[in-house]
Design a protein around this motif. Structure first.
Motif, PDB file in Angstrom:
ATOM      1  N   SER A 186       0.853  -1.189   0.000  1.00 18.63           N
ATOM      2  CA  SER A 186       0.000   0.000   0.000  1.00 18.63           C
ATOM      3  C   SER A 186       0.887   1.236   0.000  1.00 18.63           C
ATOM      4  O   SER A 186       1.839   1.322   0.781  1.00 18.63           O
ATOM      5  CB  SER A 186      -0.907   0.016   1.239  1.00 18.63           C
ATOM      6  OG  SER A 186      -1.565   1.267   1.357  1.00 18.63           O
ATOM      7  N   TRP A 187       0.559   2.190  -0.866  1.00 16.10           N
ATOM      8  CA  TRP A 187       1.333   3.432  -0.902  1.00 16.10           C
ATOM      9  C   TRP A 187       1.080   4.279   0.343  1.00 16.10           C
ATOM     10  O   TRP A 187       1.801   5.258   0.578  1.00 16.10           O
ATOM     11  CB  TRP A 187       0.994   4.230  -2.156  1.00 16.10           C
ATOM     12  CG  TRP A 187       1.543   3.598  -3.406  1.00 16.10           C
ATOM     13  CD1 TRP A 187       0.854   2.929  -4.363  1.00 16.10           C
ATOM     14  CD2 TRP A 187       2.919   3.570  -3.803  1.00 16.10           C
ATOM     15  NE1 TRP A 187       1.706   2.473  -5.351  1.00 16.10           N
ATOM     16  CE2 TRP A 187       2.987   2.854  -5.033  1.00 16.10           C
ATOM     17  CE3 TRP A 187       4.099   4.066  -3.259  1.00 16.10           C
ATOM     18  CZ2 TRP A 187       4.174   2.636  -5.715  1.00 16.10           C
ATOM     19  CZ3 TRP A 187       5.297   3.846  -3.924  1.00 16.10           C
ATOM     20  CH2 TRP A 187       5.326   3.143  -5.136  1.00 16.10           C
ATOM     21  N   SER A 188       0.097   3.914   1.128  1.00 11.94           N
ATOM     22  CA  SER A 188      -0.151   4.628   2.384  1.00 11.94           C
ATOM     23  C   SER A 188       0.791   4.182   3.492  1.00 11.94           C
ATOM     24  O   SER A 188       0.892   4.842   4.531  1.00 11.94           O
ATOM     25  CB  SER A 188      -1.602   4.408   2.837  1.00 11.94           C
ATOM     26  OG  SER A 188      -2.512   4.897   1.887  1.00 11.94           O
ATOM     27  N   TYR A 189       1.473   3.048   3.276  1.00 13.10           N
ATOM     28  CA  TYR A 189       2.376   2.504   4.286  1.00 13.10           C
ATOM     29  C   TYR A 189       3.713   2.177   3.630  1.00 13.10           C
ATOM     30  O   TYR A 189       3.950   1.040   3.187  1.00 13.10           O
ATOM     31  CB  TYR A 189       1.788   1.237   4.917  1.00 13.10           C
ATOM     32  CG  TYR A 189       0.479   1.452   5.633  1.00 13.10           C
ATOM     33  CD1 TYR A 189       0.442   2.007   6.906  1.00 13.10           C
ATOM     34  CD2 TYR A 189      -0.718   1.093   5.020  1.00 13.10           C
ATOM     35  CE1 TYR A 189      -0.770   2.192   7.563  1.00 13.10           C
ATOM     36  CE2 TYR A 189      -1.923   1.282   5.672  1.00 13.10           C
ATOM     37  CZ  TYR A 189      -1.947   1.835   6.943  1.00 13.10           C
ATOM     38  OH  TYR A 189      -3.134   2.022   7.591  1.00 13.10           O
TER      39      TYR A 189
ATOM     40  N   SER B  17       3.209  -3.909   4.167  1.00 12.38           N
ATOM     41  CA  SER B  17       3.486  -3.325   2.866  1.00 12.38           C
ATOM     42  C   SER B  17       4.850  -3.762   2.353  1.00 12.38           C
ATOM     43  O   SER B  17       5.015  -4.109   1.181  1.00 12.38           O
ATOM     44  CB  SER B  17       3.419  -1.800   2.964  1.00 12.38           C
ATOM     45  OG  SER B  17       3.510  -1.211   1.690  1.00 12.38           O
TER      46      SER B  17
END
Length: 396
Positions: free
Chosen positions: A40-43, A369
């Motif tokens: 995930s690009w959020s993590y 991630s």
């Protein structure tokens, strides 16, 4: 089992090859795939993400490291010949194939979750003209011509010009915004001369940062490709040094020390210049070239010392599996990565579903991630190993 696998890799390695270059290429492409495929690009851990703007992280070294290896490889491919061959169809064919593969990745996507999605409008009418493979293609063909036309001493002068001229344009050429305002010497996200040039020549619909204000731009833009050629030339200089060095162990150790000291000097110079010439990957600033080129030289020196001088290759052998088929790995990772976000699972993508139901519960956000990226890299390694053991080398 791992020992037997390493033994098979070692047995298949060609003799008389500069092993450290394959290892360095493998390191670069493996790192590129790793940072491009988080769960995930959020993590994303900070070292595995690009700097927001000015500054740099280990991830920012990856692309220049690959271009550095391109430069070395061009010299090695020339063998012992002093003059580089005329640039013709073989070189242009390779450049066009690389550029075409980059365009293929740009259009290889379909949003199956959106019933109103228009692939023609999104991917064809709004195609991104430039990208990683396109930059490699442009840098490669320009470097081929420079090697043909210039002596080693002239190449050094060209490298300086490739750094100074684009940066001078950034600082000294005024440019106008849509509202008539005049800008000069801006180095902000969406507001710099290179961004203005990209918007004028490529169009805001055909660049990566389409919504940047006041100018849409591409991190692999037109003007910043020129200093990227200078990065490649640093690899050329390293290759020329290796070819001119003696074959004795003492000469090889001297060369290794020269690379190490030159790399350290470049790194220090780039970092010291950062307050005045910001280290910036998107701008491919002179300080960025120096800092990342310095790291590249030091990595080459380390791998050369370990693998070619002292013969300690076993622990590094898997990198050679990546290195001999680098473009094949990049394409495989690009296609699989896009498929994972194209295939719908309920109201999310296959990638999102796998991450949310398996990796995040087991390892947490950031750990999950990274674990997802490592799993992808391991799967890609298996494919590359099947090609390697069958001696299948995908030459573009």
């Amino acid at each position: 089992m791992l020992r037997q696998h390493i033994d098979r890799i070692m047995a298949l390695q060609p003799q008389g090859r500069l092993v450290s270059v394959d290892l360095l290429r493998g390191l670069a492409i493996a790192a590129m795939v790793l940072v491009n495929n988080p769960g995930s690009w959020s993590y994303v851990y900070a070292p595995l993400a690009h700097a927001d703007w000015h500054g740099w992280t280990p991830t920012d070294v990856v692309f220049p490291l690959f271009l550095f290896v391109v430069g070395i490889s061009l010299v090695l491919a020339n063998g012992s010949r002093k003059a580089f061959p005329p640039v013709g169809w073989p070189q242009w064919s390779r450049a066009l194939k690389l550029f075409g593969l980059g365009l293929f990745l740009a259009v290889f996507f379909y949003n199956f979750r959106d019933a109103s999605y228009s692939w023609l409008e999104d991917r064809i009418e709004g195609i991104r003209w430039l990208g990683v493979l396109q930059r490699i293609a442009l840098v490669y063909i320009i470097t081929c011509y420079l090697l043909r036309w210039c002596s080693p001493r002239a190449l050094a002068g060209v490298a300086v010009l490739l750094l100074a001229v684009p940066w001078g344009l950034m600082l000294l050429v005024p440019y106008q915004g849509a509202g008539g305002e005049i800008f000069l010497g801006q180095l902000e996200f969406g507001n710099h001369f290179s961004a203005w040039l990209d918007q004028q020549l490529l169009g805001s619909a055909h660049v990566y940062y389409r919504t940047a204000e006041p100018f849409a731009f591409d991190p692999e833009g037109l003007l910043t490709t020129l200093p990227a050629v200078a990065t490649c030339l640093l690899g050329v200089f390293a290759g020329l040094q290796w070819r001119q060095a003696g074959k004795s162990v003492a000469a090889q150790k001297t060369l290794c020390l020269q690379w190490l000291l030159a790399g350290l000097a470049l790194l220090v110079a780039g970092q010291l210049g950062h307050p005045w010439v910001p280290i910036n990957k998107a701008l491919w600033s002179p300080s960025f070239v120096m800092a990342t080129g310095g790291v590249s030289l030091m990595l080459l020196a380390g791998l050369y010392f370990l693998a070619d001088i002292n013969g300690h290759r076993r622990a590094l052998a898997p990198l050679a599996v990546f290195g001999v088929n680098a473009i094949a790995l990049f394409m495989l990772a690009g296609v699989v990565g896009r498929l994972l976000i194209m295939i719908p699972v309920g109201d999310m993508t296959l990638k999102g579903w796998v991450f949310n139901t398996l990796y995040q519960p087991l390892f947490g956000g950031y750990g999950g991630s990274l674990a997802f990226a490592l799993t992808c890299l391991l799967g890609f390694y298996w494919v590359m190993w099947q090609m390697y053991r069958r001696q299948i080398i995908w030459k573009v």
